[in-house]
Design a protein around this motif. Sequence first.
Motif, PDB file in Angstrom:
ATOM      1  N   UNK A 117     -76.104  12.806  17.585  1.00 45.94           N
ATOM      2  CA  UNK A 117     -76.755  11.654  16.945  1.00 45.94           C
ATOM      3  C   UNK A 117     -76.045  11.277  15.650  1.00 45.94           C
ATOM      4  N   UNK A 118     -75.787  12.263  14.794  1.00 38.55           N
ATOM      5  CA  UNK A 118     -75.113  12.005  13.513  1.00 38.55           C
ATOM      6  C   UNK A 118     -73.680  11.536  13.739  1.00 38.55           C
ATOM      7  N   UNK A 119     -73.008  12.131  14.704  1.00 35.66           N
ATOM      8  CA  UNK A 119     -71.628  11.762  14.990  1.00 35.66           C
ATOM      9  C   UNK A 119     -71.524  10.315  15.473  1.00 35.66           C
ATOM     10  N   UNK A 120     -72.430   9.900  16.333  1.00 29.14           N
ATOM     11  CA  UNK A 120     -72.416   8.526  16.837  1.00 29.14           C
ATOM     12  C   UNK A 120     -72.782   7.543  15.733  1.00 29.14           C
ATOM     13  N   UNK A 121     -73.786   7.863  14.927  1.00 32.71           N
ATOM     14  CA  UNK A 121     -74.149   6.985  13.806  1.00 32.71           C
ATOM     15  C   UNK A 121     -72.985   6.857  12.836  1.00 32.71           C
ATOM     16  N   UNK A 122     -72.328   7.976  12.554  1.00 32.54           N
ATOM     17  CA  UNK A 122     -71.180   7.956  11.657  1.00 32.54           C
ATOM     18  C   UNK A 122     -70.027   7.156  12.263  1.00 32.54           C
ATOM     19  N   UNK A 123     -69.884   7.211  13.569  1.00 29.40           N
ATOM     20  CA  UNK A 123     -68.854   6.411  14.244  1.00 29.40           C
ATOM     21  C   UNK A 123     -69.063   4.923  14.028  1.00 29.40           C
ATOM     22  N   UNK A 124     -70.322   4.495  14.046  1.00 26.83           N
ATOM     23  CA  UNK A 124     -70.640   3.082  13.789  1.00 26.83           C
ATOM     24  C   UNK A 124     -70.241   2.699  12.363  1.00 26.83           C
ATOM     25  N   UNK A 125     -70.550   3.552  11.409  1.00 25.75           N
ATOM     26  CA  UNK A 125     -70.202   3.286  10.016  1.00 25.75           C
ATOM     27  C   UNK A 125     -68.680   3.292   9.847  1.00 25.75           C
ATOM     28  N   UNK A 126     -68.026   4.256  10.453  1.00 24.06           N
ATOM     29  CA  UNK A 126     -66.567   4.342  10.410  1.00 24.06           C
ATOM     30  C   UNK A 126     -65.931   3.064  10.961  1.00 24.06           C
ATOM     31  N   UNK A 127     -66.406   2.592  12.108  1.00 25.15           N
ATOM     32  CA  UNK A 127     -65.869   1.353  12.692  1.00 25.15           C
ATOM     33  C   UNK A 127     -66.013   0.193  11.721  1.00 25.15           C
ATOM     34  N   UNK A 128     -67.181   0.082  11.090  1.00 24.51           N
ATOM     35  CA  UNK A 128     -67.414  -1.013  10.143  1.00 24.51           C
ATOM     36  C   UNK A 128     -66.485  -0.922   8.940  1.00 24.51           C
ATOM     37  N   UNK A 129     -66.270   0.273   8.435  1.00 27.84           N
ATOM     38  CA  UNK A 129     -65.377   0.460   7.287  1.00 27.84           C
ATOM     39  C   UNK A 129     -63.962   0.025   7.652  1.00 27.84           C
ATOM     40  N   UNK A 130     -63.461   0.533   8.760  1.00 26.82           N
ATOM     41  CA  UNK A 130     -62.063   0.309   9.114  1.00 26.82           C
ATOM     42  C   UNK A 130     -61.789  -1.123   9.580  1.00 26.82           C
ATOM     43  N   UNK A 131     -62.758  -1.763  10.205  1.00 30.55           N
ATOM     44  CA  UNK A 131     -62.557  -3.141  10.663  1.00 30.55           C
ATOM     45  C   UNK A 131     -62.494  -4.123   9.498  1.00 30.55           C
ATOM     46  N   UNK A 132     -63.280  -3.879   8.463  1.00 32.20           N
ATOM     47  CA  UNK A 132     -63.444  -4.863   7.409  1.00 32.20           C
ATOM     48  C   UNK A 132     -62.637  -4.581   6.144  1.00 32.20           C
ATOM     49  N   UNK A 133     -62.000  -3.420   6.051  1.00 36.45           N
ATOM     50  CA  UNK A 133     -61.284  -3.057   4.820  1.00 36.45           C
ATOM     51  C   UNK A 133     -60.056  -3.935   4.618  1.00 36.45           C
ATOM     52  N   UNK A 134     -59.850  -4.361   3.378  1.00 35.48           N
ATOM     53  CA  UNK A 134     -58.672  -5.164   3.056  1.00 35.48           C
ATOM     54  C   UNK A 134     -57.403  -4.321   3.166  1.00 35.48           C
ATOM     55  N   UNK A 135     -57.437  -3.121   2.599  1.00 32.92           N
ATOM     56  CA  UNK A 135     -56.314  -2.189   2.692  1.00 32.92           C
ATOM     57  C   UNK A 135     -56.778  -1.007   3.524  1.00 32.92           C
ATOM     58  N   UNK A 136     -56.013  -0.672   4.546  1.00 30.96           N
ATOM     59  CA  UNK A 136     -56.444   0.344   5.493  1.00 30.96           C
ATOM     60  C   UNK A 136     -55.723   1.673   5.256  1.00 30.96           C
ATOM     61  N   UNK A 137     -56.443   2.768   5.465  1.00 31.43           N
ATOM     62  CA  UNK A 137     -55.822   4.085   5.350  1.00 31.43           C
ATOM     63  C   UNK A 137     -54.935   4.363   6.562  1.00 31.43           C
TER      64      UNK A 137
END
Length: 171
Positions: A75-95
Amino acid sequence: MVSMDVVSLHSNIPNEFGIQAVKKHMIDRNITNPPPELISEMLTFILNRNYFEFNGKFFLQTMGTAMGTMTAPSYANIAMGQIEDNILKQAEHKPEKWKRFIDDVRFLWNHGLDKLLLFHEYSNTIHPTIKFTINYSTEKLPFLDTTMINENGKIATTIYTNPTDKHSYLW
């Protein structure tokens, strides 16, 4: 080298968000058996009946999941995956070389310290209850049970032990 960690992930996942993340995960991957609606109902049942005892009194956990439940890691891993996707899709500069284990993230950053701090600040705006801590170094950085070491521009790893570790083991 950068590491970020979510502060108390399990207890900071709002139930509705987590359930929707699991449902979306199942739909996106065409998982139909069991149906996503049934999984949502079961998660709702589990999360709304998360009772625990402390100092002889019973409490109901109203947000997040207890770390000890069988559903908590997935459950935590999937929820975190959603947050991770949002961070990486919208970031101006990507890691670069972003890797995550549940709520622990490590990556390489080549955009300078100012932009790293902005990325960290931005990551903490993605969700109101999910907040990241950050550590970074150009030389060496502990991550989980390893230490990442910069050896002339190449990343090497070694085992990390906490300075307070007594190395006492049960046989």
